[in-house]
Write a protein that holds these residues in place. Structure first.
Motif, mmCIF file in Angstrom:
data_model
loop_
_atom_site.group_PDB
_atom_site.id
_atom_site.type_symbol
_atom_site.label_atom_id
_atom_site.label_comp_id
_atom_site.label_asym_id
_atom_site.label_seq_id
_atom_site.Cartn_x
_atom_site.Cartn_y
_atom_site.Cartn_z
ATOM 1 N N CYS A 69 0.963 -1.214 -0.056
ATOM 2 C CA CYS A 69 -0.172 0.073 0.028
ATOM 3 C C CYS A 69 0.892 1.317 -0.032
ATOM 4 N N ARG A 70 2.297 1.132 -0.255
ATOM 5 C CA ARG A 70 2.913 2.121 -0.494
ATOM 6 C C ARG A 70 2.390 3.208 -1.311
ATOM 7 N N GLY A 71 2.014 2.854 -2.574
ATOM 8 C CA GLY A 71 1.452 3.809 -3.513
ATOM 9 C C GLY A 71 0.050 3.765 -3.095
ATOM 10 N N GLU A 72 -0.401 5.082 -3.461
ATOM 11 C CA GLU A 72 -1.943 5.337 -3.047
ATOM 12 C C GLU A 72 -2.773 4.438 -3.745
ATOM 13 N N LEU A 73 -2.643 3.967 -4.908
ATOM 14 C CA LEU A 73 -3.574 3.275 -5.550
ATOM 15 C C LEU A 73 -3.220 1.607 -5.773
ATOM 16 N N ASP A 74 -2.063 1.199 -5.170
ATOM 17 C CA ASP A 74 -1.575 -0.010 -5.218
ATOM 18 C C ASP A 74 -2.393 -1.054 -4.806
ATOM 19 N N ALA A 75 -3.102 -0.909 -3.881
ATOM 20 C CA ALA A 75 -3.902 -2.023 -3.528
ATOM 21 C C ALA A 75 -5.222 -2.116 -4.363
ATOM 22 N N ALA A 76 -5.897 -0.994 -4.701
ATOM 23 C CA ALA A 76 -6.920 -0.999 -5.785
ATOM 24 C C ALA A 76 -6.657 -1.584 -7.158
ATOM 25 N N HIS A 77 -5.359 -1.264 -7.598
ATOM 26 C CA HIS A 77 -4.834 -1.846 -8.768
ATOM 27 C C HIS A 77 -4.667 -3.421 -8.798
ATOM 28 N N PHE A 78 -4.118 -3.884 -7.610
ATOM 29 C CA PHE A 78 -3.933 -5.149 -7.438
ATOM 30 C C PHE A 78 -5.444 -5.617 -7.466
ATOM 31 N N ASN A 79 -6.288 -5.288 -6.811
ATOM 32 C CA ASN A 79 -7.540 -6.089 -6.411
ATOM 33 C C ASN A 79 -8.376 -6.169 -7.842
ATOM 34 N N MET A 80 -8.105 -4.831 -8.677
ATOM 35 C CA MET A 80 -8.671 -4.911 -10.163
ATOM 36 C C MET A 80 -7.957 -5.889 -11.015
ATOM 37 N N GLY A 81 -6.753 -6.196 -10.835
ATOM 38 C CA GLY A 81 -6.306 -7.211 -11.702
ATOM 39 C C GLY A 81 -6.344 -8.553 -11.587
ATOM 40 N N LEU A 82 -6.770 -8.755 -10.085
ATOM 41 C CA LEU A 82 -6.661 -10.253 -9.578
ATOM 42 C C LEU A 82 -7.728 -11.033 -10.384
ATOM 43 N N GLY A 83 -7.189 -12.144 -10.798
ATOM 44 C CA GLY A 83 -7.807 -13.162 -11.811
ATOM 45 C C GLY A 83 -8.157 -14.441 -11.120
ATOM 46 N N GLY A 84 -8.384 -15.601 -11.929
ATOM 47 C CA GLY A 84 -8.781 -16.752 -11.366
ATOM 48 C C GLY A 84 -7.378 -17.520 -11.061
ATOM 49 N N ARG A 85 -7.767 -18.922 -10.465
ATOM 50 C CA ARG A 85 -6.923 -19.787 -10.076
ATOM 51 C C ARG A 85 -6.096 -20.170 -11.419
ATOM 52 N N VAL A 86 -4.752 -20.359 -10.764
ATOM 53 C CA VAL A 86 -3.955 -20.916 -12.039
ATOM 54 C C VAL A 86 -3.294 -22.291 -11.406
ATOM 55 N N SER A 87 -3.319 -22.420 -10.046
ATOM 56 C CA SER A 87 -2.823 -23.790 -9.456
ATOM 57 C C SER A 87 -3.598 -23.938 -8.048
ATOM 58 N N GLU A 88 -3.709 -25.400 -7.970
ATOM 59 C CA GLU A 88 -4.602 -25.726 -6.653
ATOM 60 C C GLU A 88 -3.577 -26.124 -5.278
ATOM 61 N N ALA A 89 -2.366 -26.328 -5.814
ATOM 62 C CA ALA A 89 -1.570 -26.941 -4.482
ATOM 63 C C ALA A 89 0.072 -26.344 -5.029
ATOM 64 N N PRO A 90 0.381 -25.302 -4.597
ATOM 65 C CA PRO A 90 -0.367 -24.452 -3.381
ATOM 66 C C PRO A 90 -1.154 -23.673 -4.465
ATOM 67 N N VAL A 91 -2.386 -23.097 -3.691
ATOM 68 C CA VAL A 91 -3.362 -22.010 -4.436
ATOM 69 C C VAL A 91 -2.522 -20.797 -4.969
ATOM 70 N N ALA A 92 -3.046 -20.648 -6.343
ATOM 71 C CA ALA A 92 -2.136 -19.363 -6.792
ATOM 72 C C ALA A 92 -3.229 -18.839 -7.774
ATOM 73 N N TYR A 93 -3.308 -17.738 -7.985
ATOM 74 C CA TYR A 93 -4.287 -16.928 -8.871
ATOM 75 C C TYR A 93 -3.258 -16.018 -9.833
ATOM 76 N N SER A 94 -3.801 -15.672 -11.154
ATOM 77 C CA SER A 94 -3.281 -14.996 -11.992
ATOM 78 C C SER A 94 -3.651 -13.376 -11.578
#
Length: 181
Positions: A69-94
């Motif tokens: 959250c160092r950049g004012e909009l970093d968390a918002a940009h991250f949440n906006m760009g979070l996609g679907g699962r690409v791995s189950e074990a371990p869990v990872a998202y694009s």
């Protein structure tokens, strides 16, 4: 402040531990060093790649916790760009990085686990990031479990696992790596 708040989750005697290398008289001050030898570095400010490498080489058994959250909009940009699962074990998202900052571009250079704190209940383990496409993969893990595991000297497997994509060379060849192109 963010850095102080993170340190205060751990016993005071673990804070600001001075570590020496007797062979070359090198000295570093660990933000937190558990009684079991794990070093936690809480990084709010940008860090030069040479300094990152120096700390990783010196400490060995360490984890980076990075302020997302160092950049004012970093968390918002991250949440906006979070996609679907690409791995189950371990869990990872694009994810697709829409921010102007170099948060992921800089931290993909780390050779030790990088956990990014965007202010919620989770830390996000940086798995991979392609600088040209600004796409990557992250894995979620509970802050509470992370702290508990550090305190109890448990394996950090609930949040830190090897990349489901293998080595950097394997990542480039993996069909899963298409999430990052």
């Amino acid at each position: 402040d963010w850095h102080r708040d993170w340190k205060h989750r751990f016993p005071l005697e673990w804070h600001e531990c001075i570590c020496f290398d007797g062979d070359n008289n090198e000295r570093h001050i660990a933000d937190v060093k558990t009684e079991h030898g794990l070093v936690l570095e809480f990084q709010h400010s940008p860090i030069a790649p040479a300094e990152m490498k120096s700390r990783e080489d010196f400490y060995g058994n360490m984890v980076w916790i990075v302020d997302g959250c160092r950049g004012e909009l970093d968390a918002a940009h991250f949440n906006m760009g979070l996609g679907g699962r690409v791995s189950e074990a371990p869990v990872a998202y694009s994810f697709q990085w829409y921010g102007r900052g170099k948060l992921f571009e800089n931290w993909i250079l780390a050779t030790k686990p990088v956990l990014i704190d965007f202010g919620g209940a989770n830390l996000w383990r940086l798995v991979m990031f392609d600088r040209s496409s600004k796409k990557g993969a992250v894995g979620p893990g509970s802050k509470e479990y992370f702290v508990q595991d550090c305190m109890e000297n448990k394996t950090l497997a609930r949040i830190i696992r090897s990349s489901p994509f293998g080595s950097l060379e394997q990542q480039r060849k993996s069909p899963l790596a298409n999430c990052c192109r």
